[in-house]
Design a protein around this motif. Structure first.
Motif, short mmCIF file in Angstrom:
data_model
loop_
_atom_site.label_atom_id
_atom_site.label_comp_id
_atom_site.label_asym_id
_atom_site.label_seq_id
_atom_site.Cartn_x
_atom_site.Cartn_y
_atom_site.Cartn_z
N VAL A 1 23.27 61.29 -23.52
CA VAL A 1 22.33 60.12 -24.10
C VAL A 1 22.59 58.82 -23.35
CG1 VAL A 1 21.52 59.04 -26.07
CG2 VAL A 1 21.64 61.54 -26.09
N MET A 2 23.93 58.70 -23.32
CA MET A 2 24.40 57.14 -23.01
C MET A 2 24.15 57.03 -21.40
SD MET A 2 27.74 56.28 -25.25
CE MET A 2 28.02 54.68 -24.45
N HIS A 3 24.37 58.30 -20.95
CA HIS A 3 24.27 58.26 -19.18
C HIS A 3 22.74 58.17 -18.67
CE1 HIS A 3 24.91 59.03 -15.20
NE2 HIS A 3 23.93 60.05 -15.25
N VAL A 4 21.96 58.84 -19.49
CA VAL A 4 20.62 58.96 -19.19
C VAL A 4 19.74 57.90 -19.65
CG1 VAL A 4 18.30 60.36 -19.24
CG2 VAL A 4 20.57 61.49 -18.71
N VAL A 5 20.02 57.65 -21.00
CA VAL A 5 19.06 56.58 -21.85
C VAL A 5 19.65 55.00 -21.51
CG1 VAL A 5 18.25 55.62 -23.82
CG2 VAL A 5 18.19 58.08 -23.43
N LEU A 6 20.82 54.94 -21.29
CA LEU A 6 21.67 53.70 -21.41
C LEU A 6 22.00 53.30 -19.90
CD1 LEU A 6 23.26 53.47 -24.81
CD2 LEU A 6 21.22 52.67 -24.41
N ASP A 7 22.16 54.27 -19.17
CA ASP A 7 22.66 54.14 -17.92
C ASP A 7 24.06 53.82 -17.79
OD1 ASP A 7 22.28 54.20 -15.21
OD2 ASP A 7 21.70 52.45 -14.73
N GLN A 8 24.76 54.24 -18.37
CA GLN A 8 26.10 53.93 -18.74
C GLN A 8 26.92 55.06 -18.09
OE1 GLN A 8 27.20 51.05 -20.09
NE2 GLN A 8 25.36 50.57 -20.70
N ASN A 9 27.49 54.86 -16.69
CA ASN A 9 28.00 55.92 -15.86
C ASN A 9 29.49 56.02 -16.30
OD1 ASN A 9 25.58 56.51 -14.66
ND2 ASN A 9 26.27 54.84 -13.01
N TRP A 10 30.20 54.97 -16.91
CA TRP A 10 31.61 55.00 -17.32
C TRP A 10 31.92 55.94 -18.45
CZ3 TRP A 10 32.44 53.83 -22.19
CH2 TRP A 10 31.24 53.48 -23.06
N VAL A 11 30.61 56.26 -19.07
CA VAL A 11 30.97 57.21 -20.21
C VAL A 11 31.58 58.53 -19.74
CG1 VAL A 11 28.56 58.23 -20.12
CG2 VAL A 11 29.86 58.17 -22.36
N TRP A 12 31.57 58.95 -18.67
CA TRP A 12 32.21 60.02 -18.42
C TRP A 12 33.67 60.02 -18.22
CZ3 TRP A 12 29.19 63.91 -19.07
CH2 TRP A 12 27.76 63.99 -18.97
N TRP A 13 34.11 58.92 -18.00
CA TRP A 13 35.46 58.62 -17.77
C TRP A 13 36.18 58.90 -19.27
CZ3 TRP A 13 38.06 58.32 -13.08
CH2 TRP A 13 37.02 58.02 -12.20
N VAL A 14 35.49 58.89 -20.17
CA VAL A 14 35.79 59.11 -21.33
C VAL A 14 35.58 60.41 -22.01
CG1 VAL A 14 35.76 58.20 -23.73
CG2 VAL A 14 35.80 56.41 -22.33
N ALA A 15 34.42 60.85 -21.69
CA ALA A 15 33.83 62.15 -22.20
C ALA A 15 34.70 63.28 -21.57
CB ALA A 15 32.50 62.42 -21.82
#
Length: 220
Positions: A99-113
């Motif tokens: 959701v954060m990657h597609v909707v909010l365009d937050q690529n850094w989230v994968w470094w946490v997930a």
């Protein structure tokens, strides 16, 4: 009257030694030769208690004898319950990351997930072995509890020190007919949680521990 020349008078120390030597023919030892009290080494004091502080000593008084202990295991169904918990955690983390990657365009989230999913996967893979290491044993004066693979924990809790015994059931564990038994003592460090018990076994163990703890506190 016969006068004694001063040069022929006995000295005070010589006269004293002469009188002491003449008593019963016993010669007194000089003061420097008198024995002083000598403290015995620790191993020669038979009246002192010995406290075991760990180490490889085989005959240590507080060493637990686990040679003939038969451990009571938790239910195999608890492995499924634990794996379902890891699966739900992984799904929640993955959905939140998408959701954060597609909707909010937050690529850094994968470094946490990514690390969170890796830890969850490794923990789930080790869950069966970790659960099989859980066990408890009822002895005459205390309860033994153990758990852990790499970091093992072994606790012996006297019955008389138990203060609270409680049964908890989560939604997933309740669906499989399981419960966890928790009991604490005066020390928070010895709080014990035995998970994955069938509800009948958990209730029977709770009643038994309550009865034994009350009898120990009253001195029966």
């Amino acid at each position: 009257m016969t006068m004694t020349h001063p040069e022929h008078l006995p000295l005070a120390d010589e006269a004293t030694n002469a009188r002491q030597a003449g008593i019963d023919g016993v010669e007194q030892a000089p003061a420097s030769a008198q024995p002083f009290p000598v403290a015995l080494p620790q191993e020669e004091r038979p009246d002192e208690a010995v406290e075991y502080r760990g180490g490889p000593t085989a005959d240590a008084p507080r060493r637990l004898d686990l040679a003939n202990v038969e451990w009571h295991r938790v239910s195999p169904k608890y492995i499924v319950v634990d794996l379902l918990g890891y699966a739900i955690t992984a799904v929640v983390v993955l959905v939140a990351a998408i959701v954060m990657h597609v909707v909010l365009d937050q690529n850094w989230v994968w470094w946490v997930a990514g690390p969170l999913l890796a830890i969850d996967l490794i923990s789930g893979a080790l869950a069966p072995r970790r659960i099989r290491s859980i066990g408890y044993q009822l002895r005459d004066d205390d309860l033994l509890f153990r758990r852990g693979i790499m970091w093992q924990r072994l606790v012996a809790v006297p019955y008389g020190r138990m203060q609270l015994i409680d049964i908890n059931r989560g939604p997933i564990a309740r669906a499989f007919g399981l419960a966890e038994l928790k009991f604490v003592t005066a020390s928070a460090a010895t709080a014990i949680v035995i998970p994955g018990l069938p509800i009948e076994e958990a209730e029977g163990l709770r009643d038994h521990l309550v009865a034994v703890a009350e009898s120990r506190r009253t001195g029966l």
